[in-house]
Write a protein that holds these residues in place. Structure first.
Motif, PDB file in Angstrom:
ATOM      1  N   ARG A  84       0.784  -1.128   0.111  1.00 43.60           N
ATOM      2  CA  ARG A  84      -0.037   0.046   0.182  1.00 43.60           C
ATOM      3  C   ARG A  84       0.759   1.173   0.109  1.00 43.60           C
TER       4      ARG A  84
ATOM      5  N   SER B  77       2.265  -3.687   3.594  1.00 46.52           N
ATOM      6  CA  SER B  77       1.376  -3.503   4.744  1.00 46.52           C
ATOM      7  C   SER B  77       1.018  -4.879   5.363  1.00 46.52           C
TER       8      SER B  77
ATOM      9  N   ASP C 194      -6.660   0.015   3.316  1.00 48.36           N
ATOM     10  CA  ASP C 194      -6.946   0.484   4.660  1.00 48.36           C
ATOM     11  C   ASP C 194      -8.518   1.104   4.684  1.00 48.36           C
TER      12      ASP C 194
END
Length: 857
Positions: free
Chosen positions: A482, A487, A506
């Motif tokens: 990400r 991530s 996210d």
């Protein structure tokens, strides 16, 4: 049967009314049946999914509705009226908009122009402000925030696809055809597109969706039509057709294992990456890759996945970090270094970076191992077959001959050739970037089977994919990226769609029809494209013309210190007169170069027009100056139209045609002159005064040039015809898809170029007074150099009149300066060339410094 012009999009039809139909259509290409007796109905407020393997006839159906092809049998019906669509423009007029699989967009034109090109009709004053305002509204609809005045080429592929969506919406069509619209889109961008589709359904638009991702098909489609081998298998409601049954209808049998599992235990670490970073792109990436293991890279488009692969393959150089191969640290300064160490990279851009479309299947399959395919320095077909056949047989390539162009294959079979090309290198590490993008389900199964087989043989594989089922089905471990950072890391047993999407975006996720997708804060909420710096100073410094000015100063200042005559009035006047002649013919050359053509005969046309006008004035002074100019222009126009007609209707390459006509025009001039010349005392004084007279203290010829360049600049910037010339050069196939009549436009460009060259011939005869058969001999090279130096791309599609003027002036300043410093004539051309290279280097450096960071995202 009425034509498309008689069909009006009209009012919004009632829901489920049949809006467009392919009725029993058949299309044959050179004995090959593409589709046979196929009937497809598109209904208002409904999405029809068209499924089938690559080569099943889907794209042919799309192009029949789009007006690119015409059926050999059957009919295209809009409403209840059969119509004959003879061009994409007619299809647009009939209310049919198409989002093509390979977008018909133009990277050199602005975003706003891309949306409206081909829709404005013939206009002599385009409303750029109005187009930009409407373009901003349309981009907001599809969730893309970008400066609509910037070149489309500065956008990522996925963002360009959203511009294609906006273009389709701009037509206010009642039929929208989407051919592989999501192939280059991230999951969030797909959500935006589907939100737009839902809005269009409510407005009664009939839609066709062509795709290979079954999860998307089942989310968006109301009905599904399946083709196989060019024939209609059937049409059913999506709710009544299972995925397994749909696949069986496509391939003719049950497809038992789309994601085969490899059974071997991963071996030793083959590749280890520690804290790898590329400034501004990704940072601190670390992982290990073992033999016989498939490591998946997940994340949104632009998250850094492809950029990591490019560093591992030596295309880009890392800022920090280490790469360890078999326990030894390595550094790759080029892809060749990586290939020598056993790394292969299958790019996501199949058409642009992986294949030479005009080459044969066999040639493409051996591109990576050319040194192994030769015998005594010559290509050996036997060796080529030995290298290519095993992999192509394993992948079950569908083809008629190894010698057929790879461009004639379907997308899935093209991808098999790409994979075969890299497998021929016998790599230890294989990087696959979107290996199944845009290919049918059976071809996907073949690629997956090959991956499992290679892993079982101990090959280390990195799989980059935007398809979550593919990552979950094939990867042993996954790294999710990400915004350039890792991530999350998952083992196969821990990974789920929900976890991967959450790590990649996210975002809060939701389940839609059994599929986990990100839940945007707003249905059309999306990422923002960084807008370019609006500073007027930065804009000035970023222009190529500023770099050319800097290069001119770099020549003028030192030479003026050596010889003060450089800036004398007489020298500047002579320089201005020569510049006027060169600028006019440089604009003529620019007109054809922007269409991706070239005219090597411009200097010969100048010579023929100059001698023709001067000798006719000598014999018939009563025609006067205007008569001489019209005669020269007529000679040039005739020559230009001859060039254009042979190129466009004879389909002969421009470089071949104009090389031949250059000799023909020179020969005609020699026969006309017969070894004689026309001198100053043999023509009227008014003819000589045409260029030598001063107007407001400036030579008339430079004022004539300024007027000519101003008219040309207006034509190229503000008229439909001018913008279409750029579009043709930027993307010839795309121009055809949006209905631009390329042949007539290229003919127009050559005719205008000939007219300007002929006009320049009249000015030349007036400027230099004495004219013979050798006028402007060899001048074509100077003209081409001036245009290219001025920023007109030889590949077509870009360039400005101001840049061409600056390029012409730069060359003359260099030549004039070298003469003033008394360079030996024997050395003059060599030094001239070196100074040109130095000037271009200065120009490039200034432009690079000015735009550094401006477009970087």
């Amino acid at each position: 049967m009425p034509d498309a012009a008689s069909i009006s999009p009209g009012a919004v039809p009632a829901s489920n009314d049949v809006v467009a139909t392919l009725s029993n259509v058949t299309k044959v290409f050179g004995g090959t049946v593409a589709v046979s007796d196929v009937t497809v109905e598109l209904r208002a407020g409904e999405v029809l999914a068209l499924l089938g393997e690559n080569g099943a006839g889907k794209s042919t159906c799309v192009k029949l509705l789009a007006g690119v092809y015409r059926p050999d049998n059957g009919a295209v019906i809009i409403g209840d009226q059969p119509i004959r669509l003879t061009s994409p423009l007619e299809a647009q007029h009939a209310g049919i908009a198409v989002m093509h699989q390979h977008p018909g967009l133009f990277p050199d034109l602005s975003i706003a122009e891309n949306i409206f090109i081909g829709q404005t009709g013939t206009k002599w004053k385009l409303d750029h402000a109005g187009m930009q305002s409407e373009a901003r509204r349309l981009l907001k609809t599809v969730g893309l925030n970008a400066d609509v005045s910037m070149p489309l080429g500065k956008l990522r592929t996925s963002e360009q696809q959203l511009v294609e969506v906006a273009r389709a919406l701009s037509l206010n069509a009642r039929v929208l055809i989407m051919d592989e619209p999501t192939a280059a889109l991230s999951q969030r961008e797909v959500e935006r597109l589907f939100s737009v589709v839902e809005q269009l359904k409510k407005q009664g638009v009939a839609m066709m969706f062509v795709g290979h991702r079954m999860d998307e098909i089942y989310r968006v489609a109301d009905r599904i039509t399946v083709l196989r081998d060019g024939r209609l298998v059937g049409t059913e409601l999506t709710a009544n057709l299972s995925g397994e049954r749909a696949i069986q209808m496509m391939v003719g049998r049950a497809l038992e294992n789309l994601y085969p599992r490899h059974t071997n235990v991963p071996g030793n670490v083959v590749l280890e990456v520690q804290d790898l970073s590329l400034e501004g792109v990704f940072e601190n990436i670390s992982f290990q890759l073992r033999g016989g293991e498939i490591l998946g890279f997940g994340g949104l488009v632009g998250s850094g996945r492809t950029e990591i692969a490019r560093v591992l393959f030596g295309i880009d150089q890392p800022t920090t970090g280490t790469i360890v191969l078999d326990g030894e640290e390595v550094k790759f300064s080029s892809p060749r270094d990586a290939m020598d160490q056993g790394i292969a990279y299958v790019s996501e851009d199949r058409l642009g970076q992986s294949l030479v479309m005009d080459f044969s299947i066999l040639n493409n399959a051996c591109l990576t191992v050319l040194s192994d395919a030769t015998r005594n320095g010559l290509m050996s077909r036997t060796k080529e077959l030995q290298l290519a056949e095993p992999s192509l047989d394993r992948l079950r390539l569908r083809f008629s001959s190894y010698d057929q162009p790879v461009s004639s294959l379907s997308g899935g079979n093209q991808q098999k050739v790409v994979l075969s090309k890299w497998l021929a290198t016998k790599p230890r590490v294989l990087i696959l970037d979107e290996p199944t993008q845009g290919i049918d389900v059976q071809s996907k199964a073949g690629v997956h089977e090959m991956m499992a087989d290679l892993a079982n043989q101990g090959m280390a594989i990195i799989l980059i994919s935007s398809e979550l089922p593919e990552l979950l089905g094939m990867a042993d471990r996954m790294i999710v990226l990400r915004e350039g950072k890792a991530s999350a890391h998952f083992d196969r047993s821990d990974a789920t769609q929900e976890k991967i999407i959450e790590a990649a975006t996210d975002a809060i996720v939701r389940e839609v029809d059994g599929q986990v997708v990100p839940k945007p804060a707003h249905p059309l909420d999306g990422q923002t494209v960084e807008l370019p710096d609006k500073s007027p100073i930065r804009k000035v410094f970023a222009r190529r013309e500023f770099g050319l000015l800097a290069a001119m100063l770099a020549v003028i200042v030192p030479i003026s210190l050596i010889n003060v005559r450089m800036l004398s009035g007489s020298n500047l006047s002579a320089l201005a007169m020569d510049a006027g002649l060169l600028m006019i013919v440089a604009v003529a050359q620019m007109l054809v170069l922007v269409t991706r053509s070239i005219d090597l005969s411009v200097a010969a046309i100048i010579g023929l027009a100059a001698y023709g006008a001067a000798s006719t004035l000598h014999s018939h002074p009563e025609i006067g100056v205007i008569g001489g100019v019209l005669l020269a222009g007529g000679i040039g126009l005739t020559a230009g139209l001859l060039n254009g007609a042979i190129i466009t209707y004879g389909r002969v390459p421009a470089i071949v045609v104009t090389l031949g006509t250059m000799s023909i025009f020179r020969g005609l001039n020699s026969l006309w002159a017969g070894g004689t010349q026309v001198s100053a005392d043999q023509v009227p004084q008014a003819w000589l005064d045409m260029t030598s007279a001063n107007v407001l203290g400036a030579p008339a010829i430079i004022l004539i040039a300024i007027v000519t360049l101003s008219v040309a600049a207006y034509f190229l910037r503000y008229t439909t015809l001018g913008r279409e010339l750029y579009a043709i050069g930027s993307n010839p196939d795309g121009a055809r898809l949006v209905g631009i009549p390329a042949r007539s436009r290229i003919l127009l460009a050559f005719g205008a170029a000939g007219l300007l060259a002929g006009f320049d011939g009249a000015l030349w005869a007036s400027r230099y007074a004495t004219v013979d058969a050798r006028v402007a001999y060899g001048f074509e090279l100077t003209v081409i150099a001036a245009v290219v130096v001025g920023g007109v791309a030889v590949r077509g599609g870009s360039g400005t009149i101001l840049g061409v003027a600056a390029g012409a002036l730069l060359l003359l300043v260099i030549n004039n300066g070298l003469t003033l410093v008394r360079i030996d004539p024997l050395w003059l051309q060599g030094v001239y060339g070196l100074v040109i290279l130095a000037a271009i280097a200065i120009d490039a450096y200034v432009a690079r410094r000015a735009s550094a960071g401006g477009a970087k995202r």
